[in-house]
Design a protein around this motif. Structure first.
Motif, PDB file in Angstrom:
ATOM      1  N   THR A 161     -16.313 -88.879  -0.131  1.00 24.09           N
ATOM      2  CA  THR A 161     -16.277 -88.943   1.324  1.00 24.09           C
ATOM      3  C   THR A 161     -14.945 -89.514   1.798  1.00 24.09           C
ATOM      4  OG1 THR A 161     -17.222 -91.169   1.368  1.00 24.09           O
ATOM      5  CG2 THR A 161     -18.770 -89.317   1.313  1.00 24.09           C
ATOM      6  N   LYS A 162     -14.748 -89.507   3.118  1.00 28.77           N
ATOM      7  CA  LYS A 162     -13.536 -90.099   3.686  1.00 28.77           C
ATOM      8  C   LYS A 162     -13.469 -91.585   3.366  1.00 28.77           C
ATOM      9  CE  LYS A 162     -12.966 -86.835   7.512  1.00 28.77           C
ATOM     10  NZ  LYS A 162     -12.892 -86.682   8.995  1.00 28.77           N
ATOM     11  N   ASN A 163     -14.634 -92.226   3.331  1.00 26.20           N
ATOM     12  CA  ASN A 163     -14.672 -93.645   2.991  1.00 26.20           C
ATOM     13  C   ASN A 163     -14.233 -93.873   1.546  1.00 26.20           C
ATOM     14  OD1 ASN A 163     -15.432 -96.454   3.652  1.00 26.20           O
ATOM     15  ND2 ASN A 163     -17.014 -96.118   2.095  1.00 26.20           N
ATOM     16  N   ASP A 164     -14.616 -92.961   0.640  1.00 27.88           N
ATOM     17  CA  ASP A 164     -14.183 -93.056  -0.754  1.00 27.88           C
ATOM     18  C   ASP A 164     -12.663 -92.949  -0.859  1.00 27.88           C
ATOM     19  OD1 ASP A 164     -16.794 -93.280  -1.652  1.00 27.88           O
ATOM     20  OD2 ASP A 164     -17.030 -91.123  -1.909  1.00 27.88           O
ATOM     21  N   ILE A 165     -12.095 -92.008  -0.089  1.00 25.95           N
ATOM     22  CA  ILE A 165     -10.644 -91.823  -0.117  1.00 25.95           C
ATOM     23  C   ILE A 165      -9.937 -93.075   0.388  1.00 25.95           C
ATOM     24  CG2 ILE A 165      -8.729 -90.438   0.781  1.00 25.95           C
ATOM     25  CD1 ILE A 165     -10.720 -88.111   1.059  1.00 25.95           C
ATOM     26  N   TYR A 166     -10.420 -93.615   1.487  1.00 30.29           N
ATOM     27  CA  TYR A 166      -9.821 -94.831   2.045  1.00 30.29           C
ATOM     28  C   TYR A 166      -9.932 -95.987   1.048  1.00 30.29           C
ATOM     29  CZ  TYR A 166      -9.215 -98.963   4.975  1.00 30.29           C
ATOM     30  OH  TYR A 166      -8.810-100.164   5.485  1.00 30.29           O
ATOM     31  N   HIS A 167     -11.117 -96.104   0.436  1.00 26.59           N
ATOM     32  CA  HIS A 167     -11.341 -97.180  -0.525  1.00 26.59           C
ATOM     33  C   HIS A 167     -10.401 -97.044  -1.721  1.00 26.59           C
ATOM     34  CE1 HIS A 167     -13.568-100.215  -2.763  1.00 26.59           C
ATOM     35  NE2 HIS A 167     -13.639 -99.377  -3.794  1.00 26.59           N
ATOM     36  N   PHE A 168     -10.254 -95.822  -2.245  1.00 27.69           N
ATOM     37  CA  PHE A 168      -9.397 -95.604  -3.404  1.00 27.69           C
ATOM     38  C   PHE A 168      -7.939 -95.915  -3.072  1.00 27.69           C
ATOM     39  CE2 PHE A 168      -6.801 -93.093  -6.285  1.00 27.69           C
ATOM     40  CZ  PHE A 168      -7.380 -93.381  -7.509  1.00 27.69           C
ATOM     41  N   ARG A 169      -7.464 -95.417  -1.922  1.00 25.02           N
ATOM     42  CA  ARG A 169      -6.088 -95.692  -1.524  1.00 25.02           C
ATOM     43  C   ARG A 169      -5.837 -97.189  -1.374  1.00 25.02           C
ATOM     44  NH1 ARG A 169      -2.601 -92.065   0.813  1.00 25.02           N
ATOM     45  NH2 ARG A 169      -3.206 -89.872   0.768  1.00 25.02           N
ATOM     46  N   SER A 170      -6.804 -97.882  -0.768  1.00 30.12           N
ATOM     47  CA  SER A 170      -6.643 -99.316  -0.534  1.00 30.12           C
ATOM     48  C   SER A 170      -6.543-100.082  -1.841  1.00 30.12           C
ATOM     49  CB  SER A 170      -7.813 -99.844   0.311  1.00 30.12           C
ATOM     50  OG  SER A 170      -7.856 -99.207   1.563  1.00 30.12           O
ATOM     51  N   GLU A 171      -7.426 -99.763  -2.773  1.00 35.34           N
ATOM     52  CA  GLU A 171      -7.427-100.484  -4.037  1.00 35.34           C
ATOM     53  C   GLU A 171      -6.210-100.133  -4.890  1.00 35.34           C
ATOM     54  OE1 GLU A 171      -9.261-102.760  -3.921  1.00 35.34           O
ATOM     55  OE2 GLU A 171     -10.859-102.131  -2.591  1.00 35.34           O
ATOM     56  N   LEU A 172      -5.753 -98.882  -4.809  1.00 32.43           N
ATOM     57  CA  LEU A 172      -4.558 -98.497  -5.536  1.00 32.43           C
ATOM     58  C   LEU A 172      -3.337 -99.244  -4.992  1.00 32.43           C
ATOM     59  CD1 LEU A 172      -3.385 -96.805  -7.760  1.00 32.43           C
ATOM     60  CD2 LEU A 172      -3.235 -94.871  -6.192  1.00 32.43           C
ATOM     61  N   LYS A 173      -3.258 -99.365  -3.669  1.00 31.56           N
ATOM     62  CA  LYS A 173      -2.165-100.136  -3.072  1.00 31.56           C
ATOM     63  C   LYS A 173      -2.250-101.595  -3.505  1.00 31.56           C
ATOM     64  CE  LYS A 173      -1.603 -97.176   1.002  1.00 31.56           C
ATOM     65  NZ  LYS A 173      -1.786 -97.085   2.473  1.00 31.56           N
ATOM     66  N   HIS A 174      -3.480-102.097  -3.653  1.00 30.20           N
ATOM     67  CA  HIS A 174      -3.661-103.475  -4.105  1.00 30.20           C
ATOM     68  C   HIS A 174      -3.084-103.656  -5.505  1.00 30.20           C
ATOM     69  CE1 HIS A 174      -5.620-107.326  -4.953  1.00 30.20           C
ATOM     70  NE2 HIS A 174      -6.057-106.787  -6.076  1.00 30.20           N
ATOM     71  N   PHE A 175      -3.348-102.707  -6.375  1.00 23.72           N
ATOM     72  CA  PHE A 175      -2.792-102.774  -7.728  1.00 23.72           C
ATOM     73  C   PHE A 175      -1.270-102.698  -7.687  1.00 23.72           C
ATOM     74  CE2 PHE A 175      -7.003-101.692  -9.455  1.00 23.72           C
ATOM     75  CZ  PHE A 175      -7.022-102.515 -10.558  1.00 23.72           C
ATOM     76  N   LEU A 176      -0.736-101.768  -6.892  1.00 26.00           N
ATOM     77  CA  LEU A 176       0.712-101.568  -6.846  1.00 26.00           C
ATOM     78  C   LEU A 176       1.436-102.790  -6.298  1.00 26.00           C
ATOM     79  CD1 LEU A 176       0.832 -97.875  -5.552  1.00 26.00           C
ATOM     80  CD2 LEU A 176       1.317 -98.684  -7.865  1.00 26.00           C
ATOM     81  N   SER A 177       0.775-103.518  -5.402  1.00 20.94           N
ATOM     82  CA  SER A 177       1.407-104.704  -4.824  1.00 20.94           C
ATOM     83  C   SER A 177       1.649-105.785  -5.879  1.00 20.94           C
ATOM     84  CB  SER A 177       0.537-105.264  -3.694  1.00 20.94           C
ATOM     85  OG  SER A 177      -0.700-105.757  -4.198  1.00 20.94           O
ATOM     86  N   GLN A 178       0.933-105.707  -7.014  1.00 20.61           N
ATOM     87  CA  GLN A 178       1.102-106.686  -8.081  1.00 20.61           C
ATOM     88  C   GLN A 178       2.177-106.291  -9.092  1.00 20.61           C
ATOM     89  OE1 GLN A 178      -2.728-107.964  -9.819  1.00 20.61           O
ATOM     90  NE2 GLN A 178      -3.716-106.685  -8.304  1.00 20.61           N
ATOM     91  N   SER A 179       2.769-105.113  -8.924  1.00 22.53           N
ATOM     92  CA  SER A 179       3.678-104.595  -9.943  1.00 22.53           C
ATOM     93  C   SER A 179       5.067-105.217  -9.885  1.00 22.53           C
ATOM     94  CB  SER A 179       3.809-103.076  -9.797  1.00 22.53           C
ATOM     95  OG  SER A 179       4.465-102.754  -8.577  1.00 22.53           O
ATOM     96  N   GLN A 180       5.413-105.891  -8.785  1.00 27.53           N
ATOM     97  CA  GLN A 180       6.721-106.532  -8.622  1.00 27.53           C
ATOM     98  C   GLN A 180       7.861-105.530  -8.786  1.00 27.53           C
ATOM     99  OE1 GLN A 180       6.763-109.791 -11.405  1.00 27.53           O
ATOM    100  NE2 GLN A 180       5.285-110.993 -10.237  1.00 27.53           N
ATOM    101  N   SER A 181       7.619-104.310  -8.371  1.00 30.15           N
ATOM    102  CA  SER A 181       8.637-103.268  -8.416  1.00 30.15           C
ATOM    103  C   SER A 181       9.013-102.879  -6.994  1.00 30.15           C
ATOM    104  CB  SER A 181       8.127-102.039  -9.172  1.00 30.15           C
ATOM    105  OG  SER A 181       9.051-100.978  -9.077  1.00 30.15           O
TER     106      SER A 181
END
Length: 694
Positions: free
Chosen positions: A607-627
């Motif tokens: 669903t659209k909520n799944d897409i939003y949730h996935f994008r949000s959590e992926l951005k959360h992971f990327l924010s920890q990459s220090q890149s």
């Protein structure tokens, strides 16, 4: 033509050829029809049997031998594949579900027997026939990467309880029928079973560890040792009047820790899943007597229907009881139910014994054959349907599951290539002059960016004699390769430490050299993962993937690395292991001023909520990459994940895929999605594998 037809029933070579042909051709066809390949093998048995073309005969010595080996191998692999750590944690649940899935069908079978006017002893035997189950759906959950799912582990563990209990009930019923049953004979049977189980579980485990310690890397002898252990356990089970499949299952548990997650285990499973286990399923089809099947449906329809309904309802009640007691969801419950439905190996063996001693009539035996046919088809079909909805454990699977991350996963730090004070070292094995430059260039770029070292490596293969002329020639060729590699490295102004090793195994030589210098990354050239040779014997990359202490990147570079500026990384499963390729992409993008796109191929269920949730959590992971590299996130909808990746990749210079450690074949352990992508992509590819951790 008549001469050929006369040869067909009597020639074991023709029969064996037919088995190989069916095993190769039919399963893929049935899978395209959205039916399990096992159903195709059962249908093949019916068509090729005495009621069909007459090519195969279940009574022939060849089929008896191959089927018995397949039955034993199936139960052995089931025991071997169990994650013992998970099994120990769920031991009480396995016993609990085993008790439920034994007692409910037992009561239902006794009730059916009494309702149709049979004696108590015969009714109890019918109940015991329904109480066991055969793991026909096991190859399905294995292919889906669900072996370590708790519901599946519990269902597999329950098998030993149901089979042993059902066979004990059979022995008691036969003894009562013969008039020689006593409490003493029962105590002797239980005592001998306890002693036998201890010998197998403890003795085989210690003997196996000692043998493997002494033989080192002699995989052929280790393979033979495991086979010997399996069939010794099967013979021992027969000595104490227990079905051999129980011994095979115990042997699988016993050597589980011995073989570990090693190439030997791959070879063991590959031989079984390619040859013997399919032969067992084909033989099950041969045993189905079509005239008897039709007769049972017509003259004894109520008895047949009652037995089938008793089995299905009894197994469902058992799964439902496990759901209420252990809190499983409906998908897990229905998967447990479907796994416990098939009544083949132990059921058929016990039914034949009951028929021979006069405990059940031929009508009941035909009803059991009908039951076997119905459940052998229904069980795998339902398993294939329900198991697809389960969550794939993070320790295995194909890497393309669509389950959102849990809170515990989100707390895991982003992966890195940190070596804790040790120089960033890239090992580059070289043997092909045509691909050498691109690989060394890639290693040099990475090492220069991190202020580290690139180590071109040549492995000169040698056996016992170190003074062979061939060895001198090989060493001279290694020096020429290293000289070219040094020139490439000098172009990028990076520190170079060339290495030469002499080893009788190229893969082990690479892994050992990487460990000696504490390498950060191994960069290797492309190796086919789908050729017949790779699938049968494995490839060099396959072995390095298994044994390496650090990440391994297998590369097919169609252009110089300096010309790569658009990188695509398909992602699905947000774990540190799955995001290691993302970290590699960020590292290379920083070197080359490239852009990185993360691709999520979603299906219609999201669903659209799944897409939003996935994008949000992926951005959360990327924010920890220090890149500082900007990463784009792209989502597309497609029912075919591989095709979605292939179409999107047309606009990119490089695709980064993650390799998974699947143990179902001898070749590279990658998912079905990745296999298709690798075969059809027309751009540069990196297949990235995380280091192996025990």
């Amino acid at each position: 033509m008549e001469y050929i037809q006369g040869l067909i029933p009597n020639s074991p070579i023709i029969g064996f050829t037919a088995l190989l042909l069916v095993t190769l051709v039919l399963p893929p066809i049935f899978e395209r029809l959205h039916l399990p390949g096992l159903v195709g093998l059962l249908v093949a048995g019916i068509v090729l049997g005495t009621n069909g073309l007459g090519v195969l005969d279940s009574d022939s010595e060849m089929m008896k031998l191959l089927s018995d080996i397949g039955k034993i191998y199936l139960m052995f692999v089931a025991g071997l594949e169990i994650d013992l750590a998970e099994f120990r944690k769920n031991q009480s649940r396995s016993i609990g579900f085993g008790f439920f899935t034994f007692i409910f069908p037992l009561i239902a079978g006794i009730t059916v027997g009494l309702l149709f006017g049979m004696g108590l002893n015969s009714s109890v035997l019918i109940g015991s026939l329904l109480a066991s189950h055969t793991l026909l759906g096991y190859p399905i959950v294995k292919r889906l990467g669900l072996i370590n799912n708790q519901a599946v582990t519990v269902s597999i563990g329950a098998t030993i309880f149901t089979d042993i209990s059902a066979l004990l009930v059979l022995a008691i019923c036969v003894s009562i029928n013969a008039g020689d049953f006593s409490a003493t004979s029962l105590a002797i049977q239980l005592g001998s079973l306890a002693i036998y189980s201890t010998i197998v579980l403890v003795g085989f485990d210690k003997a196996g560890k000692e043998y493997f310690r002494r033989t080192g890397d002699e995989q052929s002898n280790q393979f033979l040792f495991i086979l010997l252990a399996v069939f010794l356990a099967a013979v021992g089970a027969q000595v104490i009047n227990v079905d051999p499949i129980v011994g095979a299952f115990l042997a699988g548990l016993a050597v589980n820790d011995v073989v570990g997650h090693s190439p030997v285990e791959e070879k063991i499973e590959f031989v079984g899943s390619t040859l013997f286990i399919p032969f067992f399923f084909i033989n099950m089809g041969l045993l189905i007597d079509i005239p008897s099947f039709v007769s049972s449906l017509s003259t004894k329809f109520l008895l047949t229907a009652a037995i089938v309904v008793a089995l299905i309802s009894g197994k469902f009640l058992a799964a439902f009881a496990a759901k209420r007691l252990y809190g499983y969801n409906w998908d897990e419950t229905l998967t447990m139910w479907s796994l416990s439905l098939p009544q083949v190996a132990a059921t058929l063996a016990a039914a034949l014994v009951g028929l021979n001693v006069g405990l059940i009539s031929s009508e009941v035996f035909n009803a059991i054959i009908v039951l076997m046919l119905v459940t052998a088809i229904l069980g795998p079909v339902l398993t294939d349907r329900f198991a697809r909805k389960l969550t794939i454990p993070q320790t295995g699977g194909s890497g393309w599951e669509s389950t959102p991350p849990t809170e515990s996963q989100l707390m895991t730090p982003f992966p890195s290539f940190s070596t804790e004070g040790h120089p960033f070292t890239v090992i580059v094995p070289i043997c092909n002059p045509t691909t050498e430059r691109y690989l060394v260039e890639m290693g040099a770029l990475l090492a220069r960016h991190e202020g580290g070292v690139v180590a071109p490596l040549t492995i000169t293969k040698a056996h016992v004699h170190m003074d062979e002329p061939k060895l001198d020639l090989a060493l001279q060729e290694s020096k020429r390769l290293l000289a070219r590699a040094i020139k490439v490295g000098e172009e990028f102004d990076v520190k170079i430490e060339p290495l030469t090793r002499i080893d009788d195994d190229i893969a082990h030589g690479i892994s050992r050299a990487a460990r000696e210098v504490n390498a950060t990354l191994v960069v290797m050239g492309w190796s086919s993962t789908t050729s017949i040779q790779a699938r049968l014997f494995g490839s060099v990359v396959d072995s390095v993937f298994w044994s390496s202490h650090c990440p391994v990147a297998m590369m097919r570079l169609l252009d110089e690395p300096v010309n790569i500026h658009r990188i695509l990384v398909p992602v699905k499963n947000l774990t540190p292991q799955s995001l290691l390729p993302v970290r590699f992409a960020q590292l290379f993008a920083d070197i080359n001023q490239a852009e990185v796109t993360l691709l999520w191929v979603r299906d219609r269920k999201n669903t659209k909520n799944d897409i939003y949730h996935f994008r949000s959590e992926l951005k959360h992971f990327l924010s920890q990459s220090q890149s500082e590299i900007r990463v784009k996130i792209k989502t597309i909808r497609s029912d075919d994940v591989a095709e979605g990746i292939i179409q999107t990749a047309k606009n990119y210079d490089l695709v980064l895929l993650r390799s998974m450690r699947r143990r179902t074949v001898g070749g590279l352990a990658v998912s079905d999605v990745a296999t298709k992508v690798l075969c059809e992509l027309k751009t540069s590819v990196v297949l990235f594998g995380e280091p192996y951790r025990i």
